[in-house]
Design an enzyme around this catalytic site. Sequence first.
Site, mmCIF file in Angstrom:
data_model
loop_
_atom_site.group_PDB
_atom_site.id
_atom_site.type_symbol
_atom_site.label_atom_id
_atom_site.label_comp_id
_atom_site.label_asym_id
_atom_site.label_seq_id
_atom_site.Cartn_x
_atom_site.Cartn_y
_atom_site.Cartn_z
ATOM 1 N N SER A 99 -6.455 -5.023 -5.874
ATOM 2 C CA SER A 99 -6.524 -6.339 -5.231
ATOM 3 C C SER A 99 -5.451 -7.301 -5.717
ATOM 4 O O SER A 99 -5.184 -8.308 -5.049
ATOM 5 C CB SER A 99 -7.907 -6.967 -5.477
ATOM 6 O OG SER A 99 -8.915 -6.192 -4.875
ATOM 7 N N ASP B 142 -7.593 -6.047 1.792
ATOM 8 C CA ASP B 142 -6.517 -5.695 0.865
ATOM 9 C C ASP B 142 -6.360 -4.186 0.730
ATOM 10 O O ASP B 142 -5.259 -3.668 0.574
ATOM 11 C CB ASP B 142 -6.753 -6.331 -0.505
ATOM 12 C CG ASP B 142 -8.172 -6.144 -1.016
ATOM 13 O OD1 ASP B 142 -9.017 -5.581 -0.285
ATOM 14 O OD2 ASP B 142 -8.458 -6.592 -2.137
#
Length: 531
Positions: free
Chosen positions: A135, A401
């Site tokens: 992330s 993501d």
Amino acid sequence: MIRLSGKQLLAYGLLLLFFQRSFCDSLQDMEKERLMHPKFKDVDTTKRVLQRPGEDTHEFWLNQGKDFVRQQKNRQLNNNIAKNIIMFMGDGMGVATQVAARNYIEAEHTKLAFEEFPYLGLSKTYCVDKIVSDSATTATAYLCGVKGNYGTIGVNGHVLRDDCVGMNNTDYHVSSIAKWALDAGKSAGLVTTTRVSHASPAGVYAHTANRNWETDADINKYCGQDHGLQDITLQLMQGNVGSQLKVIMGGGKSFFLDEKLYENGYRTDGRNLIEEYLQQSPGNAFVETREELENLDVTKWQRLMGIFHDNHLDYHLDAAADPLNTQPTLEQMTAKAIEFMQQQKEDKGYFLFIEGGKIDFGHHDTKARLALDETKEFSQAIALARAMTSEEDTLIVVTSDHSHTFSVAGYQDRGSDIFSLSTSDEDGLPYSPLSYANGRSYSKYFDANKSERVDPSLVLQNEAHDIFPATVPLYAETHGGEDVGVFSSGPWAHLFTGVYEQNAIPHMMAYAACIGDGLKACDVLSGQSRN
């Protein structure tokens, strides 16, 4: 009577053998095909539930297909300048998560709010040094327009994870679309269900060689006492971008306070960053509960910070089950954030980053029910945002993501509960169509002493924190490496179609709003339109 020579007999024999083998191979292939697409014993097609009247007719599907063509044909391109940009990021929300979430909400044909958006693309999520990313580096890509290394935020590929020296070199820093918006006179803010200093929101404002350096105590362990570097939370409060954010909402109170000043504090520098924030201006509002947030008069404040948990916010299912829980939902935070942005005196618009961060946490723990419920909450927040804004001047981009190793498999009946079990025709045991390629739940579903599977009905209790099967034993389930969806609505939303690198996303948003490098590329005409 026909007499055959020895050579002829040999030839006919070989030919017969060939046909026999071909026939046997065909039978084997048919058997393989049957096994690949079995009709399970517990499936009763006479009791199959059709989700919508008419699905058993060809007219239903033909008309549905034609209606979609008409819808696509009648779409009009929106070439207005995007005054506002709202970016929704579902952390860990891969396509399989979307599929399962539809069933969790209602049925297979259900659409999540963002699946109603007119345009869709796919982004490639790999980073500079890893096939499967995290992330942190993905936040650098979809917010800053540059790919970096695993575990780093707001820096380019010259900076490796834990590189204190490289982090200190500002030539390697990359700025986010939030800064591009601020430089253009717009407002900017962030909302998350994780800590506000966590990897995804940190991409809005931070530059760091390690996503975990959220306090001074964290960074001191790696870089010593005289490193001269700012931890992530300090960058949020004092950095060039962080100090200008109009809205900051999420969790992570412990990361703002020294351990001697607050029982659960993590800092060691003697600081209370929340108090420092309040002392900066009488126009800075701070709230800690859902009630305080709801009662806040947005017209009386210049900045808003809401910190609702010492760590990450609770899962929605846990919060809803606790009558003493005071945290707001993602939908409630989204509503207040947009309301706050809309009343700002600067009339140049805003950029707002909103993360449904705990989808990812549910998957890491192989707790599919929690992950799907967080996806539902994420969808509801998007529906509200779309209702509060106009497609004419607000670009909304929804993406993820990265994905996870989560999968939806098996041959369940239409209309069945997504969490229900099917039956294996190999070992006779039930199995869960929802599972993971790896994770710590492996040992719950496989008896190593007996070298056999455990009956999943003995593990799954139909509870929020049920853990689902994993194939490979790992401490935590990992991310997946496939492309993720990008859904868009509003000005220049049609740019987001196709398959592209993840770092292209902020460049398309910037072009739509004529900010950052997008200002150089777009020809602004008189009025509010551009061709």
